[in-house]
Design a protein around this motif. Structure first.
Motif, PDB file in Angstrom:
ATOM      1  N   ASP A 122       0.832  -1.210   0.000  1.00 51.89           N
ATOM      2  CA  ASP A 122       0.000   0.000   0.000  1.00 51.89           C
ATOM      3  C   ASP A 122       0.864   1.256   0.000  1.00 51.89           C
ATOM      4  O   ASP A 122       0.637   2.185  -0.781  1.00 51.89           O
ATOM      5  N   ASP A 123       1.838   1.291   0.904  1.00 51.86           N
ATOM      6  CA  ASP A 123       2.692   2.476   1.031  1.00 51.86           C
ATOM      7  C   ASP A 123       3.486   2.722  -0.246  1.00 51.86           C
ATOM      8  O   ASP A 123       3.606   3.868  -0.707  1.00 51.86           O
ATOM      9  N   ARG A 126       1.091   4.005  -3.004  1.00 55.37           N
ATOM     10  CA  ARG A 126       0.716   5.404  -2.782  1.00 55.37           C
ATOM     11  C   ARG A 126       1.880   6.339  -3.106  1.00 55.37           C
ATOM     12  O   ARG A 126       1.714   7.344  -3.804  1.00 55.37           O
ATOM     13  N   ASP A 127       3.075   5.997  -2.626  1.00 50.19           N
ATOM     14  CA  ASP A 127       4.232   6.862  -2.854  1.00 50.19           C
ATOM     15  C   ASP A 127       4.559   6.984  -4.340  1.00 50.19           C
ATOM     16  O   ASP A 127       4.867   8.079  -4.826  1.00 50.19           O
TER      17      ASP A 127
END
Length: 260
Positions: A122-123, A126-127
């Motif tokens: 997820d991170d 998103r990044d």
């Protein structure tokens, strides 16, 4: 099954057997570890799908715990022996590839939120979408084909202006379900929609069109885990081992966005 086959290939060399016990809840799993520890019925434990602040990892970190290897990122292993794949790098590669061929609305059909590898993916998603100026969507599922299909249907019926033009799925069966939903809705793959599956498998090669996928040698991964478990059993220093970074294999479900 490929992962288990890899584990067994190493156990067999030392005349060890694999005890595979299915448990209904996390509490039952913890109780099972305590029973095994008290009775010394097993020589070591493979802990898979570590969660954030996982109580299993905490239990296996106690001074008298069974030797263990965690199959997951070092940030989730609490200093235990661990073997991992670089999921963040794989997600970033996928987003960059889709961006390079023209996609600007990319969806991630993600798994269970409590798992550590889900958060890592997820991170990274998103990044990378923010860095590239891409619109990113995240749909949460339980990894099943039914929820993968439902998430796909919801996103594809949200209106053409907002509809993602590419999907990255957290496993192969959800990607296959998404491919079916696209056909049901008359969305052509890969002409109008690109699809990438996590965990390349025989299913990915058996579909039409063949699924583009993030690939790594799962059988070899299982064998590597087993070797590190024997290190733990033998009392060797605890360490972290990067097994591989899944590599994107573009096939028949990814293509450039058509010119308008």
């Amino acid at each position: 099954m490929q992962f288990i086959a890899g584990i067994e290939s190493e156990l067999e060399k030392r005349s060890y057997g694999l005890l595979l016990q299915v448990v209904p809840t996390l509490d039952v799993e913890l109780a099972t570890y305590r029973t095994w520890r008290a009775a010394r019925r097993v020589d070591g434990v493979v802990c898979v799908d570590p969660r954030i602040d996982d109580p299993r990892v905490a239990l296996l970190s106690e001074p008298d715990a069974l030797p263990a290897v965690v199959v997951g990122d070092p940030t989730l292993a609490n200093g235990l022996m661990n073997v991992w794949t670089d999921d963040a790098a794989a997600i970033r590669e996928s987003v960059r590839y889709l961006h390079a061929v023209g996609h600007r609305r990319i969806a991630r059909v993600a798994g269970v939120e409590g798992y550590g590898h889900t958060l890592i993916r997820d991170d990274a998603f998103r990044d990378e979408t923010e860095r590239l100026g891409v619109r990113g969507y995240v749909a949460r599922t339980d990894y099943t084909p039914d929820q993968g299909a439902a998430a796909t249907r919801s996103l594809l019926t949200s209106g053409e202006a907002d509809r993602p033009t590419a999907f990255i799925y957290d496993n192969d069966v959800m990607a296959l379900a998404g491919l079916g939903v696209a056909s049901e809705l008359g969305v052509r793959v890969p002409d109008e929609l690109s699809i990438i599956a996590w965990d390349d498998s025989p299913l990915c090669a058996a579909t039409y069109p063949r699924l583009s996928a993030l690939s790594h040698d799962v059988t070899r991964y299982g064998a590597h885990v087993a070797r590190r478990l024997f290190d733990a059993v033998d009392g060797k220093p605890k360490a972290s081992f990067l097994d591989s970074t899944p590599v994107l294999r573009p096939r028949g479900t990814t293509a450039p966005v058509p010119a308008r």
